[in-house]
Design an enzyme around this catalytic site. Sequence first.
Site, short mmCIF file in Angstrom:
data_model
loop_
_atom_site.label_atom_id
_atom_site.label_comp_id
_atom_site.label_asym_id
_atom_site.label_seq_id
_atom_site.Cartn_x
_atom_site.Cartn_y
_atom_site.Cartn_z
N GLU A 125 10.28 1.04 10.09
CA GLU A 125 11.30 2.06 9.84
C GLU A 125 10.60 3.38 10.07
O GLU A 125 9.79 3.81 9.27
CB GLU A 125 11.84 1.91 8.41
N LYS A 132 0.84 -1.20 0.00
CA LYS A 132 0.00 0.00 0.00
C LYS A 132 0.88 1.25 0.00
O LYS A 132 1.46 1.61 1.00
CB LYS A 132 -0.91 0.03 1.23
N CYS A 174 13.72 10.74 6.46
CA CYS A 174 13.87 10.36 7.87
C CYS A 174 15.34 10.41 8.25
O CYS A 174 15.69 10.46 9.42
CB CYS A 174 13.29 8.99 8.10
N GLU A 220 10.89 16.36 14.28
CA GLU A 220 11.49 16.12 12.97
C GLU A 220 10.92 17.20 12.03
O GLU A 220 9.71 17.23 11.79
CB GLU A 220 11.06 14.72 12.52
P1 ADP Z 1 4.18 10.76 6.73
O1 ADP Z 1 4.19 11.67 7.92
O2 ADP Z 1 5.49 10.55 6.09
O3 ADP Z 1 3.04 11.01 5.77
P2 ADP Z 1 2.67 8.57 7.78
O4 ADP Z 1 3.15 7.68 8.86
O5 ADP Z 1 1.50 9.44 8.04
O6 ADP Z 1 3.96 9.35 7.35
O7 ADP Z 1 2.34 7.73 6.47
C1 ADP Z 1 3.14 6.69 5.99
C2 ADP Z 1 2.25 5.60 5.43
O8 ADP Z 1 1.36 5.17 6.44
C3 ADP Z 1 1.37 6.05 4.26
O9 ADP Z 1 1.28 4.98 3.34
C4 ADP Z 1 0.02 6.30 4.90
O10 ADP Z 1 -1.05 6.13 4.02
C5 ADP Z 1 0.01 5.21 5.98
N1 ADP Z 1 -0.85 5.52 7.12
C6 ADP Z 1 -1.07 6.72 7.71
N2 ADP Z 1 -1.92 6.61 8.74
C7 ADP Z 1 -2.27 5.31 8.83
C8 ADP Z 1 -3.12 4.53 9.70
N3 ADP Z 1 -3.78 5.08 10.71
N4 ADP Z 1 -3.21 3.20 9.47
C9 ADP Z 1 -2.52 2.64 8.47
N5 ADP Z 1 -1.71 3.28 7.63
C10 ADP Z 1 -1.58 4.61 7.80
#
Ligand code: ADP
Length: 465
Positions: A236, A156, A270, A369
């Site tokens: 990660e 995903k 990161c 960050e």
């Molecule tokens: P960033 O701050 O880099 O956007 P996130 O951790 O929000 O990092 O997102 C990284 C990945 O996690 C993306 O693929 C996002 O769609 C997914 N993601 C964000 N929130 C959720 C959640 N509650 N459950 C599952 N996947 C999530």
Amino acid sequence: MAVIEVVDPSTEEAFASVPDVGVPGAVRAVDAAAGASSVWADTPPRTRSVVLRRAYELMVERTESLAETIVRENGKPIAEARGEVAYAAEFFRWFSEEAVRMHGSVVEAPAGGGKQMVLLQPVGVSYLITPWNFPAAMLTRKIGPALAAGCTVVAKPAAQTPLTAVAIEAILHRALAEAGVPEAVVNLVTSSDAKGVTAAVLGDPRVRKLSFTGSTEVGRLLLAQAAERVLNCSMELGGNAPFLVFADADMDAAVAGAMVAKLRHNGETCTAANRFFVEAPVADEFAGRLAVAMAELPVGPGLDPATRLGPLIDAAGLAKVERLVRAGVDGGARVLTGGGRPAHLERGWFHEATVLTDVPPDSPLLAEEVFGPVASITPFEPGEDVVARANEVEHGLIAYVFTGDVGRGLAVAERLEAGMVGVNKGVVSDPAAPFGGVKQSGLGREGGHEGLLAYTEAKYIAVDW
Ligand code: ADP
């Protein structure tokens, strides 16, 4: 049909869309991955290797179109996007080589009277969640080892950058078809419902592994969900990298290292250097030279070949950077260059390359960050325990040390609480090396031989010879 609109961060306008397959699409993907699981696990390692090698070749052939796709949906400058494609493809090449080295062992039992046999077996259907900052490399870094180990995958990508993932899926499907194995080995789920999709996938007992790259906040949520099924997890997560410059450092190398450690992909990595600690006798010189180098960087749309700094990913990303810079300045930090939106760009989520000095120790600029092109500099006194200061944060992904005394660099590297340390180097990422963090920066390693092991289970068979 529901779609995800893909937006160009340099124009703020949608330019493409992909289907939003939602939970039903996620269920179909798990069905497909589970259905192909035993075929792929039984496919000879040499064939798995050939598939990955072919995917590497196709990625290299398609470098230009992949790089343009990355720029359009992600914003980074085209030269960096080409670099990302090369780096991403390299994970397929590395793991095509690792696929035939899944070595177990047979040893004499210490007490005698038998042998201990250990087989490495694929962990099974793997769910891979990737972020938007390296839309190609974060995907290949997970798919490469999963396929090498004999696991089928459901991937995903982030909703901001689905197009690169679609292009990589097409490459893998072609490589799989050429080898005569089912395309269902690799399944993509494009959806803006990350929560719903993930709950459906993680709740399915046929899924055996979760590998996530993203923020520490979301990582914690996912670990809690994964705990329900005691899933094998690789995480990660975020970083807050210290960048230490000692007075004996080669200043040219330190400034060049700082530029890349800070600004690779607009500071949205990161591994980005977040907290610069510079020994007092050279602090002004370092800050001044970094400010000059940053002020000279052309800011603009990533497809313009002159651009060295592109837009941030979205409005929320820009708002966070602006909030942190404001907090720093309100707390007494001095702006040496940058500090806001570039005057010549009316549209797009751009932020100037910014250098701040005299950043107060309690500033949110140092605690969070930044994920943007902002360097915060704090001097330290000769003899002061700067490593203790560097270790104060909850993250521990990467750290950088610049010094003319490599012995000191190594001693400091040993004491830094980080999964990776660059000694006189501003970039450490390499598909052949284990990438990952300690503390709140994650669990497990990606890349290297360790990256393959993350998709295997050791099975011990006791044999009465
Ligand atoms: P960033 O701050 O880099 O956007 P996130 O951790 O929000 O990092 O997102 C990284 C990945 O996690 C993306 O693929 C996002 O769609 C997914 N993601 C964000 N929130 C959720 C959640 N509650 N459950 C599952 N996947 C999530």
